[in-house]
Design a protein around this motif. Sequence first.
Motif, mmCIF file in Angstrom:
data_model
loop_
_atom_site.group_PDB
_atom_site.id
_atom_site.type_symbol
_atom_site.label_atom_id
_atom_site.label_comp_id
_atom_site.label_asym_id
_atom_site.label_seq_id
_atom_site.Cartn_x
_atom_site.Cartn_y
_atom_site.Cartn_z
ATOM 1 N N SER A 1 46.842 41.504 36.996
ATOM 2 C CA SER A 1 45.744 42.454 36.839
ATOM 3 C C SER A 1 44.410 41.733 36.660
ATOM 4 N N TRP A 2 44.413 40.654 35.868
ATOM 5 C CA TRP A 2 43.178 39.874 35.689
ATOM 6 C C TRP A 2 42.658 39.370 37.039
ATOM 7 N N ALA A 3 43.563 39.014 37.934
ATOM 8 C CA ALA A 3 43.157 38.466 39.224
ATOM 9 C C ALA A 3 42.410 39.478 40.079
ATOM 10 N N ARG A 4 42.480 40.746 39.718
ATOM 11 C CA ARG A 4 41.809 41.798 40.483
ATOM 12 C C ARG A 4 40.390 42.073 40.004
ATOM 13 N N LEU A 5 40.022 41.553 38.824
ATOM 14 C CA LEU A 5 38.719 41.852 38.233
ATOM 15 C C LEU A 5 37.790 40.650 38.348
ATOM 16 N N PRO A 6 36.575 40.833 38.837
ATOM 17 C CA PRO A 6 35.680 39.688 39.046
ATOM 18 C C PRO A 6 35.497 38.816 37.807
#
Length: 369
Positions: A117-122
């Motif tokens: 999920s972190w990888a999806r947020l800038p």
Amino acid sequence: MANRTLIVTNDFPPRPGGIQAFVHGLAARRPPGSVVVYAPRWKGCEEFDARQPYEVVRHPSTLMLPTRAVAGRAAALVEDGATVVFGAAAPLGLLAPALRAAGAARIVMLTHGHEASWARLPGARGVLRRIGAGADVVTYLGEYTRRLLTPVIPAPRLVRLAPGVDTGAFRPGAGGERVRAALGLGDRPVVVCVSRLVPRKGQDVLLRAWPLVLRRVPGAVLLLVGGGPSRRSLERAVAGAGPRGSVVITGSVPWADLPAHYDAGDVFAMPCRSRFGGLDVEGLGIVYLEASATGLPVVAGSSGGAPDAVRHGETGLVVDGRSHTAVAGALCDLLADPARARAMGERGRAWIEEEWGWERVAARFAALL
């Protein structure tokens, strides 16, 4: 502590959960005395720690953040040449440079659903990139998480490491008859869900689906096993889900009793769903693997990496976890065709024995160290 492995983790028993079980399983299968675990305090931790064949150092509070104080405590446990394993890369992986400076020769980080999920947020993506830069190896659970992590973490550092299943504990005949007798379920068809009671896991959708199931399979019982913040709202919803006794919520049960509760079911269901635009997502779903090991067909939601834990049409069915009609249809199909359900359960058991046994996972982990 030279040549020993230090595991730094927020997720560790007796706190319940899939990541906790995964990290504990890895530690428990290392040679006795070769591991030191640094983890937060939790109710019952003294008794739990006393039973382990390795040292557990508890942080004073129930949460560890990548602060200077936590870095100092962790660094004091590191000696030259040690390997450090972060039970979850985010956020404690930010401590990697400090532990490297303290003498760690190798750093391994495990990832789960929240790192994907972190990888999806800038903003969070940049932090995850910093975390990955401090590692020698970053593990991923399955194809879903690998696909999201690859743009952030160099591919040569990524290695698959998924949880194992204790096929000796999770097996057909693990004590289901005892649980059925204790709960008064008799020989009624039972759909069981073993999971933390939170919206993502889909127990609320199961309750909305249950009246549809009862129309086709009168007398069936929905058994919800686990505790969590949604328990009160789920208990309020039970009244509209069917006749009295058609839904049973056990609350949390001791870890040792979980296999028997799986074994009390005829079908396992956890219709997980992604929430908040995909930020709250299922990384894999160890419960599906434990259910398959117990010989049950599984009904899974299509959230995140959950389909990696099910062979659709072979060991279970993957459905839209947001749709109570789709969930009801899958449950009815399996409950109404016991022979098909039994065959799926048998194929699931064989798959777990072949691909997901702890012996294989422990060997992969040893190679990473």
